[in-house]
Motif scaffolding. Structure first.
Motif, PDB file in Angstrom:
ATOM      1  N   VAL A 198       0.847  -1.205   0.000  1.00  0.00           N
ATOM      2  CA  VAL A 198       0.000   0.000   0.000  1.00  0.00           C
ATOM      3  C   VAL A 198       0.884   1.258   0.000  1.00  0.00           C
ATOM      4  O   VAL A 198       0.633   2.222  -0.749  1.00  0.00           O
ATOM      5  N   ALA A 199       1.948   1.221   0.817  1.00  0.00           N
ATOM      6  CA  ALA A 199       2.851   2.381   0.904  1.00  0.00           C
ATOM      7  C   ALA A 199       3.495   2.662  -0.454  1.00  0.00           C
ATOM      8  O   ALA A 199       3.602   3.823  -0.887  1.00  0.00           O
ATOM      9  N   THR A 200       3.903   1.599  -1.177  1.00  0.00           N
ATOM     10  CA  THR A 200       4.533   1.787  -2.501  1.00  0.00           C
ATOM     11  C   THR A 200       3.539   2.386  -3.495  1.00  0.00           C
ATOM     12  O   THR A 200       3.879   3.319  -4.233  1.00  0.00           O
ATOM     13  N   VAL A 201       2.313   1.865  -3.501  1.00  0.00           N
ATOM     14  CA  VAL A 201       1.300   2.382  -4.439  1.00  0.00           C
ATOM     15  C   VAL A 201       1.054   3.859  -4.167  1.00  0.00           C
ATOM     16  O   VAL A 201       0.989   4.683  -5.099  1.00  0.00           O
ATOM     17  N   GLN A 202       0.946   4.228  -2.882  1.00  0.00           N
ATOM     18  CA  GLN A 202       0.672   5.632  -2.545  1.00  0.00           C
ATOM     19  C   GLN A 202       1.837   6.532  -2.947  1.00  0.00           C
ATOM     20  O   GLN A 202       1.638   7.635  -3.442  1.00  0.00           O
ATOM     21  N   SER A 203       3.077   6.052  -2.744  1.00  0.00           N
ATOM     22  CA  SER A 203       4.219   6.910  -3.098  1.00  0.00           C
ATOM     23  C   SER A 203       4.410   6.992  -4.621  1.00  0.00           C
ATOM     24  O   SER A 203       4.859   7.992  -5.147  1.00  0.00           O
ATOM     25  N   GLU A 204       4.050   5.927  -5.349  1.00  0.00           N
ATOM     26  CA  GLU A 204       4.237   5.932  -6.817  1.00  0.00           C
ATOM     27  C   GLU A 204       3.146   6.719  -7.549  1.00  0.00           C
ATOM     28  O   GLU A 204       3.406   7.422  -8.502  1.00  0.00           O
ATOM     29  N   PHE A 205       1.873   6.528  -7.100  1.00  0.00           N
ATOM     30  CA  PHE A 205       0.747   7.093  -7.860  1.00  0.00           C
ATOM     31  C   PHE A 205      -0.078   8.110  -7.081  1.00  0.00           C
ATOM     32  O   PHE A 205      -0.952   8.762  -7.649  1.00  0.00           O
ATOM     33  N   GLY A 206       0.126   8.208  -5.764  1.00  0.00           N
ATOM     34  CA  GLY A 206      -0.699   9.097  -4.949  1.00  0.00           C
ATOM     35  C   GLY A 206      -2.127   8.573  -4.892  1.00  0.00           C
ATOM     36  O   GLY A 206      -2.359   7.358  -4.958  1.00  0.00           O
ATOM     37  N   ARG A 207      -3.101   9.490  -4.882  1.00  0.00           N
ATOM     38  CA  ARG A 207      -4.503   9.097  -4.754  1.00  0.00           C
ATOM     39  C   ARG A 207      -4.989   8.287  -5.963  1.00  0.00           C
ATOM     40  O   ARG A 207      -5.814   7.381  -5.835  1.00  0.00           O
ATOM     41  N   SER A 208      -4.458   8.625  -7.156  1.00  0.00           N
ATOM     42  CA  SER A 208      -4.967   7.950  -8.359  1.00  0.00           C
ATOM     43  C   SER A 208      -4.574   6.467  -8.420  1.00  0.00           C
ATOM     44  O   SER A 208      -5.092   5.733  -9.260  1.00  0.00           O
ATOM     45  N   GLY A 209      -3.698   6.008  -7.551  1.00  0.00           N
ATOM     46  CA  GLY A 209      -3.356   4.580  -7.523  1.00  0.00           C
ATOM     47  C   GLY A 209      -4.289   3.787  -6.623  1.00  0.00           C
ATOM     48  O   GLY A 209      -4.274   2.556  -6.639  1.00  0.00           O
ATOM     49  N   VAL A 210      -5.073   4.510  -5.792  1.00  0.00           N
ATOM     50  CA  VAL A 210      -5.932   3.837  -4.816  1.00  0.00           C
ATOM     51  C   VAL A 210      -7.415   4.085  -5.100  1.00  0.00           C
ATOM     52  O   VAL A 210      -8.242   3.185  -4.967  1.00  0.00           O
ATOM     53  N   ASP A 211      -7.749   5.314  -5.509  1.00  0.00           N
ATOM     54  CA  ASP A 211      -9.140   5.713  -5.712  1.00  0.00           C
ATOM     55  C   ASP A 211      -9.474   5.714  -7.215  1.00  0.00           C
ATOM     56  O   ASP A 211      -8.973   6.553  -7.968  1.00  0.00           O
ATOM     57  N   PRO A 212     -10.334   4.768  -7.683  1.00  0.00           N
ATOM     58  CA  PRO A 212     -10.607   4.695  -9.119  1.00  0.00           C
ATOM     59  C   PRO A 212     -11.369   5.915  -9.667  1.00  0.00           C
ATOM     60  O   PRO A 212     -11.431   6.113 -10.871  1.00  0.00           O
ATOM     61  N   ALA A 234     -10.603   9.047  -8.797  1.00  0.00           N
ATOM     62  CA  ALA A 234      -9.731  10.234  -8.722  1.00  0.00           C
ATOM     63  C   ALA A 234      -9.599  10.837 -10.124  1.00  0.00           C
ATOM     64  O   ALA A 234      -9.692  10.107 -11.124  1.00  0.00           O
ATOM     65  N   PRO A 235      -9.397  12.161 -10.232  1.00  0.00           N
ATOM     66  CA  PRO A 235      -9.284  12.775 -11.567  1.00  0.00           C
ATOM     67  C   PRO A 235      -8.152  12.120 -12.381  1.00  0.00           C
ATOM     68  O   PRO A 235      -7.086  11.832 -11.852  1.00  0.00           O
ATOM     69  N   GLY A 236      -8.424  11.873 -13.644  1.00  0.00           N
ATOM     70  CA  GLY A 236      -7.407  11.292 -14.535  1.00  0.00           C
ATOM     71  C   GLY A 236      -7.297   9.776 -14.464  1.00  0.00           C
ATOM     72  O   GLY A 236      -6.494   9.178 -15.177  1.00  0.00           O
ATOM     73  N   SER A 237      -8.126   9.132 -13.612  1.00  0.00           N
ATOM     74  CA  SER A 237      -8.050   7.672 -13.490  1.00  0.00           C
ATOM     75  C   SER A 237      -8.592   7.000 -14.750  1.00  0.00           C
ATOM     76  O   SER A 237      -9.563   7.466 -15.341  1.00  0.00           O
ATOM     77  N   SER A 238      -7.947   5.907 -15.157  1.00  0.00           N
ATOM     78  CA  SER A 238      -8.428   5.158 -16.339  1.00  0.00           C
ATOM     79  C   SER A 238      -9.424   4.092 -15.923  1.00  0.00           C
ATOM     80  O   SER A 238      -9.896   3.318 -16.755  1.00  0.00           O
ATOM     81  N   PHE A 239      -9.726   3.981 -14.631  1.00  0.00           N
ATOM     82  CA  PHE A 239     -10.556   2.870 -14.158  1.00  0.00           C
ATOM     83  C   PHE A 239     -11.837   3.331 -13.459  1.00  0.00           C
ATOM     84  O   PHE A 239     -12.326   2.668 -12.560  1.00  0.00           O
ATOM     85  N   GLY A 240     -12.375   4.497 -13.865  1.00  0.00           N
ATOM     86  CA  GLY A 240     -13.600   5.039 -13.251  1.00  0.00           C
ATOM     87  C   GLY A 240     -14.873   4.455 -13.864  1.00  0.00           C
ATOM     88  O   GLY A 240     -14.868   3.351 -14.406  1.00  0.00           O
ATOM     89  N   TRP A 241     -15.962   5.254 -13.809  1.00  0.00           N
ATOM     90  CA  TRP A 241     -17.267   4.776 -14.270  1.00  0.00           C
ATOM     91  C   TRP A 241     -17.285   4.419 -15.753  1.00  0.00           C
ATOM     92  O   TRP A 241     -17.905   3.437 -16.150  1.00  0.00           O
ATOM     93  N   THR A 242     -16.626   5.259 -16.587  1.00  0.00           N
ATOM     94  CA  THR A 242     -16.641   4.967 -18.028  1.00  0.00           C
ATOM     95  C   THR A 242     -15.998   3.604 -18.281  1.00  0.00           C
ATOM     96  O   THR A 242     -16.474   2.821 -19.108  1.00  0.00           O
ATOM     97  N   PHE A 243     -14.921   3.326 -17.550  1.00  0.00           N
ATOM     98  CA  PHE A 243     -14.235   2.044 -17.701  1.00  0.00           C
ATOM     99  C   PHE A 243     -15.169   0.900 -17.312  1.00  0.00           C
ATOM    100  O   PHE A 243     -15.288  -0.093 -18.043  1.00  0.00           O
ATOM    101  N   VAL A 244     -15.834   1.054 -16.169  1.00  0.00           N
ATOM    102  CA  VAL A 244     -16.732  -0.009 -15.692  1.00  0.00           C
ATOM    103  C   VAL A 244     -17.863  -0.229 -16.699  1.00  0.00           C
ATOM    104  O   VAL A 244     -18.172  -1.368 -17.058  1.00  0.00           O
ATOM    105  N   LEU A 245     -18.452   0.868 -17.210  1.00  0.00           N
ATOM    106  CA  LEU A 245     -19.547   0.760 -18.184  1.00  0.00           C
ATOM    107  C   LEU A 245     -19.078   0.042 -19.451  1.00  0.00           C
ATOM    108  O   LEU A 245     -19.723  -0.897 -19.944  1.00  0.00           O
TER     109      LEU A 245
END
Lengths: 46, 495
Positions: free
Chosen positions: B212-226, B228-239
């Motif tokens: 978890v610590a590595t993901v947060q340091s590498e990507f910040g919020r966008s590595g944990v929260d789908p 988050a702005p600029g995420s490729s895995f949000g609602w459009t992705f799910v749809l």
């Protein structure tokens, strides 16, 4: 962020647990199904 | 070389067993009746083993792990659409049940029945292009994996590819129905145990906290929260993925042939329901491996992100066990290659060449000629795989490339299949599904996907979702025009 981390951990546990359970079921029951197929084929041969 | 003599012996024994199993089975299978009996006897669990082992290969591990490695925990979202769609299909029988009740083995056959041979041919062409672009990157990526895992220098990539393809070809040619049932069962057990072993080993050696610590340091919020702005895995992705998986799991020939060959509709639906859990794990576990690899190599990353997973496995798994793990990966790939090779060659030989032959000569292809065409097609596909593997490069995630390649035919095929099954009633008037609608659905549905292959394009999820909107628009507009210009003749209506 903490909530999301927890969500991903639960997701991982569910995925690994579910996959392991299904693997066990397929291994045990699949063996029975396979034995049935060969038994049927063996009977036809006789 | 990372493999010990013991590891090599395990690999050798496994290959011997797989090739020898064909001759063991031949003692039981004497004629076509035995062969058919075996096929009809395949129950729920062997059906599941067969479906999952043909749908998990080294390529699956590689593209999913890369998504986790390059995107973080958010990539775990990939697993949810599989679970939801398979559960939906199993519970409702959507598309699958009518096709199985009509005794139709492939979706192109449905098109022949509902729209005529022209639409079947068009569908075959789109399927062949998309399928081969997708399949075309398998050998290179898998050879990269094998070389990194075993310690073979990457300069021998072509040699590894050729050896891999030769093994697969022998396996495919030797395997009859029964030996495939047997080897798929064994391959499933091997690959599933391998997957569970690596996950537990990775979790115990690396740990959840550092991950978890590595993901947060590498990507910040966008590595944990789908979301988050600029995420490729949000609602459009799910749809997009919900529609995409709905298409793949009902239409893709390599999946359809497994479901449609189950002994009855009920078994087919039960296979789908139960496989929701397996496919959920199939997606989540490799993505998680990618995140483990990111954590493992946090301070010294390999130049190629695709190499991270095999390098980590090669270092984490002790010698002596590595051979067994390698065999589980090889097992996973052999059934996948075999299934894809048979599926795409039958699309080309039956849905393209077969339909064109019949239209030109007015007769069906003679059986011996059909067999020759299928064999030549297989050889052609193998040559294409080698050529395309070296030709193609993409800066996108391999996951997106593979999805978009098959997206070329998926949107048009799904829309045409849904309209062809459910919207053929006369009472629908101008909206009644017609061939022009299907042609436009294929053409317009493929348009956003073609855009993906151009240098500058919108985000992939948006393109993917738009392809379904375009296909739907094409079907409606085309059918209305077709119904206006050329109303349905009595003989067509009876089809």
């Amino acid at each position: 962020m903490k909530t999301w981390t927890l969500v991903w951990l639960i997701l991982l546990v569910l995925a690994l647990g579910g996959f392991s359970l299904m693997t066990f079921l397929i291994t045990v029951n699949g063996y029975g199904e396979l034995r049935d197929i060969f038994r049927k084929l063996g009977r036809r041969k006789d | 070389m990372n493999l010990s003599p013991f590891d090599l012996a395990i690999i050798g024994l496994y290959l011997l067993f797989i090739f020898y199993s064909g001759s063991i089975v031949k003692r039981f299978v004497k004629n076509i009746d035995d062969f058919l009996l075996a096929g009809r006897s395949m129950g729920l669990h062997l059906g599941l083993a067969s479906l999952v082992s043909s749908e998990i290969g080294i390529i699956t591990f590689m593209y999913l792990a890369e998504a986790g490695y390059r995107s973080g925990l958010v990539a775990l979202t990939i697993g949810l659409p599989f679970f939801i769609v398979l559960l939906f299909l199993g519970k409702t029988g959507f598309i699958i049940k009518p096709l199985m009740d009509m005794k139709i083995a492939t979706v192109p056959e449905l098109f022949q029945k509902t729209y005529g041979p022209g639409v079947r041919l068009a569908c075959g062409l789109f399927m062949a292009v998309g399928g081969l672009l997708n399949f075309g990157v398998f050998p290179r990526v898998e050879a990269q994996f094998i070389n990194a895992l075993t310690g073979i220098p990457q300069k021998y990539l072509l040699t590894t590819m050729l050896v891999l393809l030769t093994i697969v070809l022998i396996y495919t040619v030797l395997g009859g129905m029964v030996s495939v049932i047997l080897t798929n069962y064994i391959q499933f057990i091997l690959l599933a145990l391998g997957m569970i072993f690596i996950t537990v080993l990775g979790l115990t050696k690396i740990g959840w906290g550092p991950l978890v610590a590595t993901v947060q340091s590498e990507f910040g919020r966008s590595g944990v929260d789908p979301f988050a702005p600029g995420s490729s895995f949000g609602w459009t992705f799910v749809l997009w993925q919900l529609l995409f998986q709905l298409s793949v799991l009902t239409i893709a020939p390599y999946i359809a042939m497994r479901i449609f060959s189950s002994k009855d509709t009920r078994t087919g639906r039960r296979i789908l329901t139960r496989s929701s859990i397996l496919f959920f794990g199939r997606a989540v576990i490799p993505v998680f491996w990618g995140i483990l690899a990111l954590t493992y190599f946090a301070s010294a990353k390999p130049a190629d992100p695709l190499q991270a997973l095999p390098l980590m496995i090669g270092r984490l798994v002790p010698k002596g066990i590595l051979g067994i793990v390698f065999v589980s990966f090889l097992a996973a790939s052999m059934s996948t290659y075999s299934s894809y090779l048979l599926s795409w060659s039958s699309v080309i030989s039956q849905d393209i060449i077969g339909v064109a032959w019949e239209r030109l000569t007015g007769r069906k292809v003679p059986e011996r000629t059909q067999m020759l065409i299928t064999r030549l097609t297989m050889a052609g596909i193998i040559l294409f795989l080698i050529w395309w593997s070296f030709f193609f490069r993409s800066g996108e995630l391999l996951f997106f490339y593979l999805m978009m390649a098959v997206n070329i035919f998926l949107a048009g095929t799904l829309v045409s299949a849904v309209f062809g099954i459910y919207l053929r009633k006369e009472s629908l008037g101008l909206l009644r599904a017609r061939p022009l609608g299907a042609y436009l659905a294929f053409g317009l549905g493929a348009f956003p996907t073609v855009w993906f292959f151009l240098p500058a394009h919108p985000p992939v999820s948006q393109l993917g979702a738009w392809s379904y909107v375009f296909a739907l628009g094409g079907m409606v507009v085309g059918s209305v025009i077709n119904n206006l210009v050329r109303p349905l003749r009595t003989e067509e209506a009876g089809r």
